[in-house]
Design a protein around this motif. Sequence first.
Motif, mmCIF file in Angstrom:
data_model
loop_
_atom_site.group_PDB
_atom_site.id
_atom_site.type_symbol
_atom_site.label_atom_id
_atom_site.label_comp_id
_atom_site.label_asym_id
_atom_site.label_seq_id
_atom_site.Cartn_x
_atom_site.Cartn_y
_atom_site.Cartn_z
ATOM 1 N N LYS A 9 42.580 16.079 -8.074
ATOM 2 C CA LYS A 9 41.486 16.921 -7.558
ATOM 3 C C LYS A 9 40.357 16.101 -6.917
ATOM 4 O O LYS A 9 39.227 16.561 -6.809
ATOM 5 C CB LYS A 9 40.928 17.841 -8.654
ATOM 6 C CG LYS A 9 41.982 18.787 -9.238
ATOM 7 C CD LYS A 9 41.383 19.833 -10.124
ATOM 8 C CE LYS A 9 42.448 20.703 -10.777
ATOM 9 N NZ LYS A 9 43.358 21.358 -9.792
ATOM 10 N N ASP A 10 40.704 14.893 -6.492
ATOM 11 C CA ASP A 10 39.763 14.074 -5.727
ATOM 12 C C ASP A 10 40.050 14.359 -4.250
ATOM 13 O O ASP A 10 40.661 13.559 -3.531
ATOM 14 C CB ASP A 10 39.961 12.590 -6.051
ATOM 15 C CG ASP A 10 38.956 11.691 -5.323
ATOM 16 O OD1 ASP A 10 38.133 12.224 -4.544
ATOM 17 O OD2 ASP A 10 39.016 10.467 -5.504
ATOM 18 N N PHE A 11 39.625 15.529 -3.811
ATOM 19 C CA PHE A 11 40.021 16.020 -2.499
ATOM 20 C C PHE A 11 39.407 15.225 -1.351
ATOM 21 O O PHE A 11 39.999 15.121 -0.275
ATOM 22 C CB PHE A 11 39.672 17.502 -2.376
ATOM 23 C CG PHE A 11 40.317 18.348 -3.438
ATOM 24 C CD1 PHE A 11 41.691 18.424 -3.531
ATOM 25 C CD2 PHE A 11 39.553 19.048 -4.365
ATOM 26 C CE1 PHE A 11 42.312 19.195 -4.517
ATOM 27 C CE2 PHE A 11 40.148 19.815 -5.360
ATOM 28 C CZ PHE A 11 41.531 19.883 -5.428
ATOM 29 N N LYS A 12 38.238 14.667 -1.575
ATOM 30 C CA LYS A 12 37.607 13.865 -0.525
ATOM 31 C C LYS A 12 38.428 12.618 -0.236
ATOM 32 O O LYS A 12 38.691 12.287 0.928
ATOM 33 C CB LYS A 12 36.182 13.479 -0.934
ATOM 34 C CG LYS A 12 35.418 12.756 0.154
ATOM 35 C CD LYS A 12 33.972 12.476 -0.260
ATOM 36 C CE LYS A 12 33.220 11.757 0.856
ATOM 37 N NZ LYS A 12 31.814 11.467 0.460
ATOM 38 N N THR A 13 38.854 11.929 -1.307
ATOM 39 C CA THR A 13 39.703 10.747 -1.130
ATOM 40 C C THR A 13 41.045 11.141 -0.532
ATOM 41 O O THR A 13 41.581 10.438 0.333
ATOM 42 C CB THR A 13 39.912 10.028 -2.479
ATOM 43 O OG1 THR A 13 38.643 9.583 -2.967
ATOM 44 C CG2 THR A 13 40.837 8.831 -2.327
ATOM 45 N N ALA A 14 41.578 12.256 -0.994
ATOM 46 C CA ALA A 14 42.867 12.735 -0.462
ATOM 47 C C ALA A 14 42.765 12.956 1.043
ATOM 48 O O ALA A 14 43.650 12.540 1.807
ATOM 49 C CB ALA A 14 43.269 14.031 -1.162
ATOM 50 N N TYR A 15 41.677 13.588 1.462
ATOM 51 C CA TYR A 15 41.465 13.831 2.896
ATOM 52 C C TYR A 15 41.433 12.514 3.666
ATOM 53 O O TYR A 15 42.088 12.369 4.703
ATOM 54 C CB TYR A 15 40.154 14.599 3.097
ATOM 55 C CG TYR A 15 39.753 14.754 4.557
ATOM 56 C CD1 TYR A 15 40.486 15.557 5.409
ATOM 57 C CD2 TYR A 15 38.627 14.101 5.061
ATOM 58 C CE1 TYR A 15 40.132 15.698 6.749
ATOM 59 C CE2 TYR A 15 38.261 14.241 6.389
ATOM 60 C CZ TYR A 15 39.013 15.036 7.219
ATOM 61 O OH TYR A 15 38.663 15.163 8.538
ATOM 62 N N GLN A 16 40.702 11.543 3.139
ATOM 63 C CA GLN A 16 40.599 10.242 3.816
ATOM 64 C C GLN A 16 41.955 9.558 3.914
ATOM 65 O O GLN A 16 42.285 8.964 4.949
ATOM 66 C CB GLN A 16 39.607 9.351 3.058
ATOM 67 C CG GLN A 16 38.163 9.846 3.137
ATOM 68 C CD GLN A 16 37.234 9.133 2.160
ATOM 69 O OE1 GLN A 16 37.689 8.439 1.247
ATOM 70 N NE2 GLN A 16 35.936 9.309 2.345
ATOM 71 N N LYS A 17 42.744 9.638 2.853
ATOM 72 C CA LYS A 17 44.067 9.017 2.846
ATOM 73 C C LYS A 17 45.007 9.688 3.843
ATOM 74 O O LYS A 17 45.747 9.022 4.576
ATOM 75 C CB LYS A 17 44.674 9.087 1.435
ATOM 76 C CG LYS A 17 44.022 8.179 0.420
ATOM 77 C CD LYS A 17 44.365 6.722 0.698
ATOM 78 C CE LYS A 17 43.807 5.803 -0.357
ATOM 79 N NZ LYS A 17 44.106 4.387 -0.056
#
Length: 362
Positions: free
Chosen positions: A145-153
């Motif tokens: 649920k670390d969606f910001k990091t997921a988006y960046q990746k």
Amino acid sequence: MKRVFLSIFLAGAVSAAFAQKSEVSAARNDWGLFQLTSSNASTPLAKKLEALAKGLAHTDKAIADEKSKVMPEAWSYRALFASSAAILDSVSTANADANLKIAREAIVEAKKLDTKGAEKDNINLAETNVINAVRNGGVIAYNKKDFKTAYQKFVQATEINPQDTSMYLNAGIAARTIEDYPGMITQFKKVIALNSPQSKDLYNEIITTVLAKQKDTTAALALIKEATAKFPDNTDWIKTETQIYIDRGDAAKSEQMLVALATKEPNNANYQVLLGNIYFSQALKLQGERNKIDQKKVKEFNEVTAKMNALLDKSLPFYKKALEIDSKNAGALETLKTIYAFRNDTKNYDEIKKRLDALPKQ
């Protein structure tokens, strides 16, 4: 004495060069051993990462030496160890990112030095590892649920492989989750640009978001025009477009547009339904206003009711025309049922309901 000193110096230089080349050999051997042991499911992750770190340490020494740092193998194996560690390390994002950086830098150097293509396979494998590590990092972050990091990746993955529609899609979903709607729209548009089978659904979501979240009817109209050019059979967007004009107080624009379409395609029942909706939606809006009127204000209540009925009278011919073209048009039948219920027209209500109930269930 000078001759002895010189011979000792040369011997030392040869020994140093041999030592650094042996680091490359050790890295090569460690990679071969890792390939044999890593396929064993019982090998703990910590052991695998330890083996990769050991191999990477050999390349640290190899690239620190002036002579061995020009060997393409030193860099290709460095890229393999670092990229493999990045893809395997699901525990520490920081370590995975650090290894990714090492791997990408090593790939650049390996390509530059490998003029004969001897390390082509190793370099290709390292590149595949890098893209998979980035993708996996996005999935791991998303599941945490670390969606910001997921988006960046996910965005990083598309930068490595600009044709990867699944990563653009994942990036858009992650952006939507953190309510970064401009980011979502940008990523979904890239999926559409690559002619994904999901393009129609993505247009739907983008248009809905632009209207509901960004409240930008001008942008929505431009998107509808773009989407309709690609998918001309989608009448839902035409319905949305006409509703935008109605909400803007420009029902005449809606009618003008739909009349032109209906004239061009006289046997299209959906256009007739949409023409009827112009007046029906205005009647619904008046109904909302009427519900707010104090019951004691009978005259005002009756005046609004009369306006509603006038609008419904204008809508009826279009719905009836739609049923002449397509007797099973669910949209026309549903709306007529609503109108007849509002007017307490039991005879027509029962007839329309019977026809509606006879339609195949979806």
